[in-house]
Design a protein around this motif. Structure first.
Motif, short mmCIF file in Angstrom:
data_model
loop_
_atom_site.label_atom_id
_atom_site.label_comp_id
_atom_site.label_asym_id
_atom_site.label_seq_id
_atom_site.Cartn_x
_atom_site.Cartn_y
_atom_site.Cartn_z
N ALA A 1 0.83 -1.21 0.00
CA ALA A 1 0.00 0.00 0.00
C ALA A 1 0.86 1.26 0.00
O ALA A 1 0.43 2.30 -0.49
CB ALA A 1 -0.93 0.00 1.21
N ASP A 2 2.08 1.18 0.55
CA ASP A 2 2.95 2.36 0.66
C ASP A 2 4.39 1.94 0.34
O ASP A 2 5.11 1.45 1.20
CB ASP A 2 2.86 2.96 2.05
N VAL A 3 4.80 2.14 -0.91
CA VAL A 3 6.12 1.68 -1.34
C VAL A 3 7.24 2.43 -0.62
O VAL A 3 8.29 1.85 -0.34
CB VAL A 3 6.27 1.75 -2.88
N ASP A 4 7.04 3.70 -0.30
CA ASP A 4 8.09 4.45 0.39
C ASP A 4 8.33 3.91 1.80
O ASP A 4 9.48 3.75 2.23
CB ASP A 4 7.74 5.94 0.41
N GLU A 5 7.26 3.62 2.51
CA GLU A 5 7.39 3.06 3.86
C GLU A 5 8.03 1.67 3.81
O GLU A 5 8.92 1.35 4.60
CB GLU A 5 6.01 2.97 4.52
N THR A 6 7.59 0.85 2.87
CA THR A 6 8.15 -0.49 2.71
C THR A 6 9.63 -0.41 2.35
O THR A 6 10.45 -1.15 2.90
CB THR A 6 7.37 -1.28 1.64
N PHE A 7 9.97 0.49 1.44
CA PHE A 7 11.37 0.67 1.06
C PHE A 7 12.21 1.02 2.29
O PHE A 7 13.28 0.43 2.50
CB PHE A 7 11.51 1.78 0.01
N ALA A 8 11.75 1.96 3.09
CA ALA A 8 12.50 2.39 4.27
C ALA A 8 12.73 1.23 5.24
O ALA A 8 13.84 1.06 5.76
CB ALA A 8 11.77 3.54 4.97
N LYS A 9 11.71 0.41 5.46
CA LYS A 9 11.84 -0.73 6.37
C LYS A 9 12.83 -1.76 5.84
O LYS A 9 13.67 -2.27 6.59
CB LYS A 9 10.48 -1.38 6.61
N LEU A 10 12.74 -2.07 4.54
CA LEU A 10 13.64 -3.06 3.97
C LEU A 10 15.08 -2.56 3.92
O LEU A 10 16.02 -3.30 4.23
CB LEU A 10 13.18 -3.47 2.57
N ALA A 11 15.26 -1.30 3.57
CA ALA A 11 16.60 -0.73 3.54
C ALA A 11 17.20 -0.72 4.94
O ALA A 11 18.38 -1.05 5.13
CB ALA A 11 16.57 0.67 2.94
N ALA A 12 16.40 -0.37 5.94
CA ALA A 12 16.88 -0.37 7.33
C ALA A 12 17.19 -1.78 7.81
O ALA A 12 18.06 -1.97 8.66
CB ALA A 12 15.83 0.28 8.24
N GLY A 13 16.52 -2.78 7.22
CA GLY A 13 16.76 -4.18 7.57
C GLY A 13 17.96 -4.78 6.87
O GLY A 13 18.27 -5.95 7.05
N GLY A 14 18.64 -3.98 6.05
CA GLY A 14 19.86 -4.44 5.40
C GLY A 14 19.66 -5.07 4.04
O GLY A 14 20.61 -5.63 3.47
N ALA A 15 18.45 -4.99 3.47
CA ALA A 15 18.23 -5.56 2.15
C ALA A 15 19.06 -4.81 1.11
O ALA A 15 19.26 -3.60 1.22
CB ALA A 15 16.75 -5.49 1.78
N GLU A 16 19.55 -5.52 0.10
CA GLU A 16 20.36 -4.91 -0.95
C GLU A 16 19.46 -4.10 -1.89
O GLU A 16 18.64 -4.65 -2.61
CB GLU A 16 21.10 -5.98 -1.75
N VAL A 17 19.64 -2.79 -1.88
CA VAL A 17 18.84 -1.89 -2.70
C VAL A 17 19.32 -1.93 -4.15
O VAL A 17 20.50 -1.79 -4.42
CB VAL A 17 18.92 -0.44 -2.17
N VAL A 18 18.37 -2.12 -5.07
CA VAL A 18 18.66 -2.06 -6.50
C VAL A 18 18.12 -0.75 -7.07
O VAL A 18 18.76 -0.12 -7.89
CB VAL A 18 18.04 -3.26 -7.24
N GLN A 19 16.93 -0.36 -6.60
CA GLN A 19 16.31 0.88 -7.09
C GLN A 19 15.47 1.50 -5.97
O GLN A 19 14.65 0.82 -5.36
CB GLN A 19 15.40 0.57 -8.28
N GLU A 20 15.70 2.76 -5.72
CA GLU A 20 14.88 3.48 -4.74
C GLU A 20 13.49 3.71 -5.33
O GLU A 20 13.30 3.59 -6.54
CB GLU A 20 15.56 4.80 -4.38
N PRO A 21 12.50 4.06 -4.49
CA PRO A 21 11.15 4.29 -5.02
C PRO A 21 11.16 5.29 -6.17
O PRO A 21 11.77 6.36 -6.08
CB PRO A 21 10.39 4.84 -3.82
N THR A 22 10.50 4.91 -7.26
CA THR A 22 10.51 5.69 -8.50
C THR A 22 9.13 5.66 -9.13
O THR A 22 8.49 4.60 -9.19
CB THR A 22 11.52 5.07 -9.50
N ASP A 23 8.69 6.81 -9.63
CA ASP A 23 7.46 6.86 -10.42
C ASP A 23 7.82 6.42 -11.84
O ASP A 23 8.62 7.08 -12.51
CB ASP A 23 6.88 8.27 -10.44
N GLN A 24 7.25 5.32 -12.28
CA GLN A 24 7.57 4.77 -13.59
C GLN A 24 6.67 5.40 -14.66
O GLN A 24 5.53 5.77 -14.37
CB GLN A 24 7.38 3.25 -13.60
N PRO A 25 7.17 5.52 -15.90
CA PRO A 25 6.38 6.13 -16.96
C PRO A 25 5.14 5.30 -17.35
O PRO A 25 4.25 5.80 -18.03
CB PRO A 25 7.36 6.23 -18.13
N TYR A 26 5.09 4.04 -16.92
CA TYR A 26 3.95 3.20 -17.25
C TYR A 26 2.91 3.17 -16.13
O TYR A 26 2.05 2.30 -16.06
CB TYR A 26 4.40 1.77 -17.63
#
Length: 137
Positions: free
Chosen positions: A91-116
């Motif tokens: 429901a909230d990609v920014d919140e999910t991103f923050a939790k996963l990044a804080a948990g040490g997950a390997e980031v490939v792409q930060e939250p991005t608005d896609q053209p599609y």
């Protein structure tokens, strides 16, 4: 016809590390943990969604007809992160991103608005599998 997606399979190269990621970082519940012949299959899934699961499996099962060259190729593709992946939704990609990044997950792409028309981010799990996480619209 009433068809739904029940399970998908992702390879792991270390069952304990993969289990810790999916359980402790993503917050999935463990539904099954089966060992056989020195291999291990772990079924996890989102809490409250018993009809949808991910089976974390050995990438190569002895006796299944995969050659040594194919096994080597799978191992190389997993190391590069090009062998397997899955799209998840939140429901909230920014919140999910923050939790996963804080948990040490390997980031490939930060939250991005896609053209599609979606907003998403991407991580790799410990085995190199690509996890794209999309915001539900």
């Amino acid at each position: 016809m009433d068809i739904s997606i029940y399970q998908t399979f992702l390879p792991h190269d270390d069952p304990d590390v993969s289990l810790a990621f999916y359980r402790d970082v993503l917050g999935f519940e463990v539904r099954n943990d089966v060992g056989y012949g020195g291999m291990r299959w772990i079924t996890v899934g989102p809490a409250g969604q018993p009809g949808t699961s991910i089976v974390l499996e050995p990438p190569v099962v002895e006796g299944c007809g995969i050659t040594d060259d194919e096994s080597r190729m799978i191992t190389e593709m997993m190391a590069k992160g090009t062998y397997a992946g899955i799209n998840l939704a939140t429901a909230d990609v920014d919140e999910t991103f923050a939790k996963l990044a804080a948990g040490g997950a390997e980031v490939v792409q930060e939250p991005t608005d896609q053209p599609y028309g979606i907003r998403d981010c991407a991580f790799r799990d410990p085995a190199g599998n690509l996890l794209r996480i999309q915001q539900r619209t």
